[in-house]
Design an enzyme around this catalytic site. Structure first.
Site, short mmCIF file in Angstrom:
data_model
loop_
_atom_site.label_atom_id
_atom_site.label_comp_id
_atom_site.label_asym_id
_atom_site.label_seq_id
_atom_site.Cartn_x
_atom_site.Cartn_y
_atom_site.Cartn_z
N HIS A 18 -67.47 14.86 33.91
CA HIS A 18 -67.49 15.57 32.63
C HIS A 18 -68.94 15.84 32.18
CE1 HIS A 18 -63.51 13.30 31.75
NE2 HIS A 18 -63.18 14.56 31.95
N LYS A 42 -50.80 12.38 26.55
CA LYS A 42 -50.88 11.22 27.45
C LYS A 42 -51.03 10.01 26.53
CE LYS A 42 -53.89 14.07 30.38
NZ LYS A 42 -55.29 14.23 30.83
N ARG A 95 -61.66 20.85 39.77
CA ARG A 95 -61.84 20.03 40.97
C ARG A 95 -60.83 20.47 42.02
NH1 ARG A 95 -60.52 14.85 37.62
NH2 ARG A 95 -59.29 16.53 36.75
N SER A 133 -60.89 10.51 35.23
CA SER A 133 -60.75 9.42 34.25
C SER A 133 -59.61 8.49 34.68
CB SER A 133 -60.43 9.99 32.86
OG SER A 133 -61.49 10.77 32.39
P1 ADP Z 1 -57.48 17.22 29.94
O1 ADP Z 1 -56.53 16.16 29.50
O2 ADP Z 1 -57.62 18.34 28.96
O3 ADP Z 1 -57.32 17.71 31.36
P2 ADP Z 1 -59.77 15.71 30.86
O4 ADP Z 1 -60.66 14.86 30.00
O5 ADP Z 1 -58.99 15.02 31.90
O6 ADP Z 1 -58.89 16.49 29.83
O7 ADP Z 1 -60.63 16.85 31.54
C1 ADP Z 1 -61.33 17.81 30.79
C2 ADP Z 1 -61.83 18.90 31.72
O8 ADP Z 1 -62.81 18.35 32.59
C3 ADP Z 1 -60.76 19.51 32.62
O9 ADP Z 1 -61.05 20.88 32.76
C4 ADP Z 1 -60.95 18.79 33.93
O10 ADP Z 1 -60.51 19.57 35.03
C5 ADP Z 1 -62.46 18.64 33.94
N1 ADP Z 1 -62.91 17.55 34.78
C6 ADP Z 1 -62.44 16.28 34.84
N2 ADP Z 1 -63.09 15.55 35.75
C7 ADP Z 1 -64.00 16.39 36.33
C8 ADP Z 1 -64.98 16.26 37.39
N3 ADP Z 1 -65.12 15.12 38.06
N4 ADP Z 1 -65.73 17.32 37.68
C9 ADP Z 1 -65.56 18.50 37.03
N5 ADP Z 1 -64.66 18.70 36.04
C10 ADP Z 1 -63.90 17.66 35.69
#
Ligand code: ADP
Length: 174
Positions: A18, A42, A95, A133
């Site tokens: 992130h 979630k 990803r 995460s």
């Molecule tokens: P959500 O529940 O909205 O998917 P996340 O916190 O899981 O929220 O992810 C937010 C954004 O960050 C999403 O677009 C996700 O694909 C992206 N993301 C998560 N991990 C990575 C990573 N390792 N590299 C690039 N983008 C990521």
């Protein structure tokens, strides 16, 4: 016109993946709003206050925190939040193939609701491609080393969280 983007997510917790997207997106726009979702659909490990605080702490811990990034929370429809802050863009990280279907649908639905707001995808950097995460939490819960995947503030907080909940097993006997 000032370019404003929203980078929305659950950030439960914020990972190096992130942070990479935040830093890269911050170079593309005048103002980047990292928007932490109150309602996630979630069951988050960290509540909204903690998720916001961890994100702010990780940004503050950077050697050179970007001056054009701010952290906000939102509890409404993402599109309404984006419109309310005057952003023209939603940034998401992508990803491998696993994210594609979900992100494609979300971008498509949002485009139907408001054509003037573009969803822009940044490809995950190769070094952060495999970080999620979800797996950070799974590894942390079993006492694994999460320092490669998250910043120091999150790593400490996550270990503390699992200790408080009696979840971290003792280190293996040597
Ligand atoms: P959500 O529940 O909205 O998917 P996340 O916190 O899981 O929220 O992810 C937010 C954004 O960050 C999403 O677009 C996700 O694909 C992206 N993301 C998560 N991990 C990575 C990573 N390792 N590299 C690039 N983008 C990521």
């Amino acid at each position: 016109m000032m370019s404003v983007a929203v980078y929305p997510g659950t950030f439960d917790p914020i990972t190096n993946g992130h942070m990479d997207i935040i830093l890269r997106a911050s170079r593309l726009v005048d103002r980047l709003i990292v928007a932490v979702a109150e309602n996630t659909g979630k069951e988050p490990v960290f509540n909204i206050d903690e998720r916001v605080a961890l994100l702010e702490a990780e940004l503050a811990a950077l050697a050179e925190p970007p001056a054009n990034v701010e952290v906000r929370r939102f509890g409404v429809l993402l599109l309404h939040f984006t419109q309310a802050v005057g952003a023209q863009m939603i940034v998401r990280g992508l990803r491998a193939v696993s994210d594609f279907e979900y992100e494609f649908q979300m971008a498509g639905m949002n485009a139907k609701l408001d054509r003037s707001i573009e969803t822009v995808f940044l490809m995950a950097s190769d070094r952060y491609q495999f970080i999620s995460s979800r797996f950070v939490k799974a590894i942390g819960e079993l006492g694994g080393d999460i320092a490669h995947f998250v910043g120091p503030v999150v790593a400490r907080r996550l270990v503390a969280h699992y200790r408080e909940n009696g979840l971290v097993p003792p280190p293996p006997a040597t």
